[in-house]
Design an enzyme around this catalytic site. Sequence first.
Site, PDB file in Angstrom:
ATOM      1  N   THR A  50      33.244   5.120  25.843  1.00 32.48           N
ATOM      2  CA  THR A  50      32.870   4.193  26.909  1.00 32.48           C
ATOM      3  C   THR A  50      31.537   4.638  27.499  1.00 32.48           C
ATOM      4  O   THR A  50      30.945   5.615  27.050  1.00 32.48           O
ATOM      5  CB  THR A  50      33.938   4.169  28.024  1.00 32.48           C
ATOM      6  OG1 THR A  50      33.828   5.370  28.803  1.00 32.48           O
ATOM      7  CG2 THR A  50      35.343   4.072  27.451  1.00 32.48           C
ATOM      8  N   CYS A  51      31.100   3.944  28.540  1.00 28.50           N
ATOM      9  CA  CYS A  51      29.828   4.317  29.156  1.00 28.50           C
ATOM     10  C   CYS A  51      29.898   5.685  29.822  1.00 28.50           C
ATOM     11  O   CYS A  51      28.872   6.350  29.984  1.00 28.50           O
ATOM     12  CB  CYS A  51      29.387   3.260  30.167  1.00 28.50           C
ATOM     13  SG  CYS A  51      30.590   2.959  31.484  1.00 28.50           S
TER      14      CYS A  51
END
Length: 442
Positions: A50-51
């Site tokens: 994910t980020c």
Amino acid sequence: MDQEIYLIGLNHRTASVEVRERFALTDCTVLEQGVVPTGDDISEVVILSTCNRVEIMAVGNGPGVPARVLDCWAAARGQKRSDLEPFVYVHKGIDAVRHLFSVASSLDSMVVGEPQILGQLKDAYRKAVGRNATRVVLNRLLHKAFSVAKRVRTETGVASSAVSISYAAVELAKRIFGEMSQYKAMLIGAGEMAELAATHLLNSGIREIMVANRTFERGLQLARQFKGEAVLFQDLSVRLAEADIIISSTGAHEPIIRARDIKDVLKRRKNRPMFFIDIAVPRDIDPDVNNLDNVYLYDIDDLKEVVEENMAQRRDEAAKARSIVEEEAGNFAKWLKSLDLQPTIVDLLRRSERIAQDELARTLKRLGPVDDATREALQAMLCAIVKKVNHEPITFLKRRFDEEEAGTRYIDITRRMFNLDCDDVPDDAHSDRKHTQQRDDA
């Protein structure tokens, strides 16, 4: 269980956005295929990217598993393991289980209580299952993580006052601009984070929302939902001049906005300020954009201050949630430990069933022809005897195995007592029958 659970990863606490960008795994196919060759020392793997984090859950043999995973991870990004190691944490066994449950419950997120991480974890699991990269242990572990997350949300208020990354981005914009009703915003990307940002922008009183997305139909759908305007992606550089606030959250591998593009945009805006918030990893906006006059660029790490203010409200609820995680991690550890006991229970039951079937065959031979009903009655009786005879030993074994550290000692004693490591039922298994027959003949 001979194999061990490992969790190897980096996140927003251990690595800056630049580092997370370098080692992001936006396409996990290469890594999963590289880490799970048939018959090697790693049998299962799930990759979450994910980020704010990249985490690799693996089940494997031996202490070399983490190094093997790191080699594959670094190679997938064209890097060396030594470049990656300073930012990485490694959890093993119950520590790995506890960490995963915390991640799924959003207790380890930059924004504690945010709901996106659970959906991202479910998506990562679906992809791994689709590539046949999971088996018994990770299947059980991931499903348990999902149920723990649900329990945390149901039994605590950890999510009740949570802010999302998108909310934090809009709050930051409000601090810069104040009254939002005279400004126009552009969302680049039309995923979940963009949808959340649109919701918060609308609630803040923004004058107008534009949505630019590579798939125009999806951008149009989101724009209509918020009474905004969809923009063709190829027109992005032209339409940027109309936007005061730009929030970007695509899954692009390379920056989609560069400094040279914004120089032209600023001329057309007559140098009116532009506010960029890049919540994508890898980043959508070239960091050099921040060097331009009248441009203010913030990335996901810059949102921490907004998030921290929200943390105090949820500390008590987070403590309750961590108690749930601890309890459930302990339960999972017991299940994992029980995998060592299962083969002995199976072998014990099989041995009993084999002896019972042998005795049934001998009895039927002595009786001569019998009808089906009698045969079925005898079979049912034997099954019941096998279950009842083994119930107490198995219950005792399970209880002692759970209660005592020396559980493996009970496995060894049981296997030796019942000769479970011998392929055939020993001849003396029928000794009682022989003695009985001799007495009958006398």
